[in-house]
Motif scaffolding. Structure first.
Motif, PDB file in Angstrom:
ATOM      1  N   VAL A  59       0.838  -1.198   0.000  1.00 21.51           N
ATOM      2  CA  VAL A  59       0.000   0.000   0.000  1.00 21.51           C
ATOM      3  C   VAL A  59       0.874   1.250   0.000  1.00 21.51           C
ATOM      4  O   VAL A  59       1.623   1.492   0.955  1.00 21.51           O
ATOM      5  N   THR A  60       0.777   2.029  -1.059  1.00 21.93           N
ATOM      6  CA  THR A  60       1.483   3.316  -1.122  1.00 21.93           C
ATOM      7  C   THR A  60       0.504   4.486  -1.202  1.00 21.93           C
ATOM      8  O   THR A  60       0.901   5.623  -0.950  1.00 21.93           O
ATOM      9  N   ASP A  61      -0.730   4.219  -1.540  1.00 25.97           N
ATOM     10  CA  ASP A  61      -1.744   5.265  -1.647  1.00 25.97           C
ATOM     11  C   ASP A  61      -1.953   5.942  -0.287  1.00 25.97           C
ATOM     12  O   ASP A  61      -2.198   5.261   0.719  1.00 25.97           O
ATOM     13  N   SER A  62      -1.857   7.264  -0.253  1.00 30.77           N
ATOM     14  CA  SER A  62      -1.913   7.982   1.022  1.00 30.77           C
ATOM     15  C   SER A  62      -3.271   7.851   1.705  1.00 30.77           C
ATOM     16  O   SER A  62      -3.347   7.742   2.937  1.00 30.77           O
ATOM     17  N   THR A  63      -4.348   7.839   0.934  1.00 37.56           N
ATOM     18  CA  THR A  63      -5.679   7.710   1.525  1.00 37.56           C
ATOM     19  C   THR A  63      -5.848   6.347   2.175  1.00 37.56           C
ATOM     20  O   THR A  63      -6.378   6.234   3.301  1.00 37.56           O
ATOM     21  N   LEU A  64      -5.378   5.302   1.502  1.00 41.23           N
ATOM     22  CA  LEU A  64      -5.462   3.965   2.085  1.00 41.23           C
ATOM     23  C   LEU A  64      -4.602   3.849   3.328  1.00 41.23           C
ATOM     24  O   LEU A  64      -4.980   3.204   4.308  1.00 41.23           O
ATOM     25  N   ARG A  65      -3.417   4.494   3.313  1.00 42.97           N
ATOM     26  CA  ARG A  65      -2.558   4.440   4.492  1.00 42.97           C
ATOM     27  C   ARG A  65      -3.203   5.152   5.677  1.00 42.97           C
ATOM     28  O   ARG A  65      -3.058   4.734   6.825  1.00 42.97           O
ATOM     29  N   GLU A  66      -3.930   6.230   5.405  1.00 42.45           N
ATOM     30  CA  GLU A  66      -4.653   6.909   6.472  1.00 42.45           C
ATOM     31  C   GLU A  66      -5.729   6.005   7.067  1.00 42.45           C
ATOM     32  O   GLU A  66      -5.920   5.959   8.292  1.00 42.45           O
ATOM     33  N   ARG A  67      -6.407   5.250   6.224  1.00 43.77           N
ATOM     34  CA  ARG A  67      -7.424   4.324   6.718  1.00 43.77           C
ATOM     35  C   ARG A  67      -6.778   3.172   7.491  1.00 43.77           C
ATOM     36  O   ARG A  67      -7.321   2.712   8.508  1.00 43.77           O
ATOM     37  N   ALA A  72      -5.177   0.742  12.762  1.00 46.87           N
ATOM     38  CA  ALA A  72      -4.059   0.417  13.659  1.00 46.87           C
ATOM     39  C   ALA A  72      -4.078   1.305  14.901  1.00 46.87           C
ATOM     40  O   ALA A  72      -3.024   1.587  15.483  1.00 46.87           O
ATOM     41  N   TYR A  73      -5.283   1.748  15.274  1.00 45.67           N
ATOM     42  CA  TYR A  73      -5.479   2.507  16.515  1.00 45.67           C
ATOM     43  C   TYR A  73      -4.655   3.790  16.540  1.00 45.67           C
ATOM     44  O   TYR A  73      -4.190   4.222  17.595  1.00 45.67           O
ATOM     45  N   GLY A  74      -4.474   4.397  15.360  1.00 47.32           N
ATOM     46  CA  GLY A  74      -3.836   5.694  15.265  1.00 47.32           C
ATOM     47  C   GLY A  74      -2.323   5.691  15.305  1.00 47.32           C
ATOM     48  O   GLY A  74      -1.704   6.762  15.375  1.00 47.32           O
ATOM     49  N   GLN A  75      -1.692   4.530  15.230  1.00 47.33           N
ATOM     50  CA  GLN A  75      -0.231   4.473  15.296  1.00 47.33           C
ATOM     51  C   GLN A  75       0.377   5.224  14.101  1.00 47.33           C
ATOM     52  O   GLN A  75       0.126   4.896  12.946  1.00 47.33           O
ATOM     53  N   LYS A  76       1.207   6.213  14.422  1.00 48.06           N
ATOM     54  CA  LYS A  76       1.644   7.180  13.424  1.00 48.06           C
ATOM     55  C   LYS A  76       2.617   6.621  12.395  1.00 48.06           C
ATOM     56  O   LYS A  76       2.783   7.185  11.312  1.00 48.06           O
ATOM     57  N   GLN A  77       3.278   5.497  12.720  1.00 44.04           N
ATOM     58  CA  GLN A  77       4.246   4.958  11.761  1.00 44.04           C
ATOM     59  C   GLN A  77       3.579   4.509  10.462  1.00 44.04           C
ATOM     60  O   GLN A  77       4.228   4.421   9.416  1.00 44.04           O
ATOM     61  N   VAL A  78       2.280   4.252  10.513  1.00 45.46           N
ATOM     62  CA  VAL A  78       1.583   3.754   9.321  1.00 45.46           C
ATOM     63  C   VAL A  78       1.527   4.816   8.232  1.00 45.46           C
ATOM     64  O   VAL A  78       1.676   4.507   7.045  1.00 45.46           O
ATOM     65  N   THR A  79       1.319   6.079   8.614  1.00 43.79           N
ATOM     66  CA  THR A  79       1.308   7.150   7.616  1.00 43.79           C
ATOM     67  C   THR A  79       2.660   7.847   7.505  1.00 43.79           C
ATOM     68  O   THR A  79       2.923   8.527   6.511  1.00 43.79           O
ATOM     69  N   SER A  80       3.523   7.681   8.500  1.00 45.21           N
ATOM     70  CA  SER A  80       4.884   8.220   8.379  1.00 45.21           C
ATOM     71  C   SER A  80       5.646   7.497   7.279  1.00 45.21           C
ATOM     72  O   SER A  80       6.418   8.102   6.541  1.00 45.21           O
ATOM     73  N   ALA A  81       5.410   6.182   7.153  1.00 44.68           N
ATOM     74  CA  ALA A  81       6.102   5.381   6.143  1.00 44.68           C
ATOM     75  C   ALA A  81       5.491   5.623   4.761  1.00 44.68           C
ATOM     76  O   ALA A  81       4.272   5.741   4.630  1.00 44.68           O
ATOM     77  N   PRO A  82       6.319   5.671   3.717  1.00 45.11           N
ATOM     78  CA  PRO A  82       5.790   5.854   2.361  1.00 45.11           C
ATOM     79  C   PRO A  82       5.122   4.605   1.792  1.00 45.11           C
ATOM     80  O   PRO A  82       4.428   4.682   0.787  1.00 45.11           O
ATOM     81  N   ALA A  83       5.361   3.459   2.435  1.00 48.07           N
ATOM     82  CA  ALA A  83       4.723   2.217   1.978  1.00 48.07           C
ATOM     83  C   ALA A  83       4.432   1.339   3.187  1.00 48.07           C
ATOM     84  O   ALA A  83       5.168   1.348   4.179  1.00 48.07           O
ATOM     85  N   VAL A  84       3.344   0.603   3.094  1.00 47.91           N
ATOM     86  CA  VAL A  84       2.966  -0.356   4.127  1.00 47.91           C
ATOM     87  C   VAL A  84       2.685  -1.687   3.434  1.00 47.91           C
ATOM     88  O   VAL A  84       1.928  -1.733   2.453  1.00 47.91           O
ATOM     89  N   ILE A  85       3.317  -2.743   3.927  1.00 45.46           N
ATOM     90  CA  ILE A  85       3.098  -4.071   3.359  1.00 45.46           C
ATOM     91  C   ILE A  85       2.307  -4.918   4.358  1.00 45.46           C
ATOM     92  O   ILE A  85       2.743  -5.104   5.493  1.00 45.46           O
ATOM     93  N   ILE A  86       1.157  -5.378   3.932  1.00 46.63           N
ATOM     94  CA  ILE A  86       0.353  -6.292   4.739  1.00 46.63           C
ATOM     95  C   ILE A  86       0.744  -7.712   4.341  1.00 46.63           C
ATOM     96  O   ILE A  86       0.615  -8.094   3.175  1.00 46.63           O
ATOM     97  N   VAL A  87       1.231  -8.471   5.305  1.00 42.85           N
ATOM     98  CA  VAL A  87       1.680  -9.845   5.055  1.00 42.85           C
ATOM     99  C   VAL A  87       0.627 -10.786   5.621  1.00 42.85           C
ATOM    100  O   VAL A  87       0.277 -10.699   6.810  1.00 42.85           O
ATOM    101  N   TYR A  88       0.121 -11.693   4.787  1.00 41.82           N
ATOM    102  CA  TYR A  88      -0.916 -12.616   5.249  1.00 41.82           C
ATOM    103  C   TYR A  88      -0.798 -13.937   4.515  1.00 41.82           C
ATOM    104  O   TYR A  88      -0.127 -14.044   3.485  1.00 41.82           O
ATOM    105  N   SER A  89      -1.434 -14.955   5.078  1.00 37.70           N
ATOM    106  CA  SER A  89      -1.456 -16.258   4.416  1.00 37.70           C
ATOM    107  C   SER A  89      -2.841 -16.500   3.825  1.00 37.70           C
ATOM    108  O   SER A  89      -3.847 -16.031   4.365  1.00 37.70           O
ATOM    109  N   ASP A  90      -2.861 -17.235   2.728  1.00 43.45           N
ATOM    110  CA  ASP A  90      -4.130 -17.562   2.072  1.00 43.45           C
ATOM    111  C   ASP A  90      -4.073 -19.014   1.596  1.00 43.45           C
ATOM    112  O   ASP A  90      -3.726 -19.302   0.453  1.00 43.45           O
ATOM    113  N   MET A  91      -4.408 -19.923   2.497  1.00 47.30           N
ATOM    114  CA  MET A  91      -4.347 -21.344   2.159  1.00 47.30           C
ATOM    115  C   MET A  91      -5.450 -21.774   1.206  1.00 47.30           C
ATOM    116  O   MET A  91      -5.296 -22.753   0.479  1.00 47.30           O
ATOM    117  N   GLU A  92      -6.548 -21.040   1.187  1.00 46.20           N
ATOM    118  CA  GLU A  92      -7.619 -21.409   0.251  1.00 46.20           C
ATOM    119  C   GLU A  92      -7.179 -21.115  -1.180  1.00 46.20           C
ATOM    120  O   GLU A  92      -7.485 -21.876  -2.106  1.00 46.20           O
TER     121      GLU A  92
END
Length: 207
Positions: A59-67, A72-92
């Motif tokens: 996620v690099t889109d600023s609007t999505l990072r704000e959401r 993330a309960y307002g933790q500022k590092q999420v929008t301070s960073a220029p990119a956020v990577i969500i890591v998840y598993s999808d066994m299906e």
């Protein structure tokens, strides 16, 4: 993609020793080819049966990072960073595409046998148990991701403090997926805290 090489690239031992969790980042965009290289390197992680259940939402889109910050309960590092990577598993997703992970060097009969064996193994489990099994493998990929980020001259902070259902909704992810971490990444704006880790004799026994 060719391997990224530049003056900021670190040897793996140096990347391990220098990695710190950083919560304040410089406001510089990360090139898309660098983000792709980080994911490529993370995808080289090992997994049982080579199932590779890890998936990444970058996620690099600023609007999505704000959401995501709100989730993330307002933790500022999420929008301070220029990119956020969500890591998840999808066994299906893994089970719906088993032929993709069977080694291409096998004969057709052997490929079919492998797919049948894997289908039998995992279809005997509940969806939740499959997801949790996949998460154990995805955490290996998370470790590779953190080192790839550091090795390419960037910093990160792995987070589990977020409303998982809200993140599913924001990124339109299926209900069955299991989250490994939310990982803000970017150039560090400070040095973070120095390491405070147990000594080897505290965490290991040698026989």
């Amino acid at each position: 993609m060719a391997e990224t090489t530049n003056k900021d690239t670190l040897p793996v031992m140096e990347a391990i020793q220098e990695r710190h969790s950083i919560r304040e980042f410089q406001q510089n965009d990360i090139p898309k080819e660098t983000l792709e290289e980080i994911i490529r390197l993370a995808g080289l992680a090992p997994s049982a049966w080579n199932l590779q259940p890890w998936r990444f939402s970058v996620v690099t889109d600023s609007t999505l990072r704000e959401r995501l910050q709100e989730a993330a309960y307002g933790q500022k590092q999420v929008t301070s960073a220029p990119a956020v990577i969500i890591v998840y598993s999808d066994m299906e997703d893994v089970l719906s595409s088993l032929m993709e992970i069977v080694h291409p060097g096998l004969s057709d009969d052997r490929k079919q046998e492998e797919v049948a064996n894997l289908s039998s193994q995992f279809n005997s489990m509940t969806e939740d148990d499959r997801g949790n099994w996949g998460l154990t493998q995805t955490n290996i990929g998370l470790g590779f991701l953190l080192l790839a980020v550091q090795g390419l001259g960037y910093s990160s902070v792995p987070m589990l403090g977020f409303d998982q259902q809200k993140v599913r909704e924001i990124l339109n992810l299926p209900e069955h997926i299991k989250f490994a971490a939310m990982v803000p990444i970017g150039r560090a704006a400070n040095d973070g805290y120095p390491h405070h880790r147990h000594k080897v004799e505290r965490i290991a026994q040698f026989h």
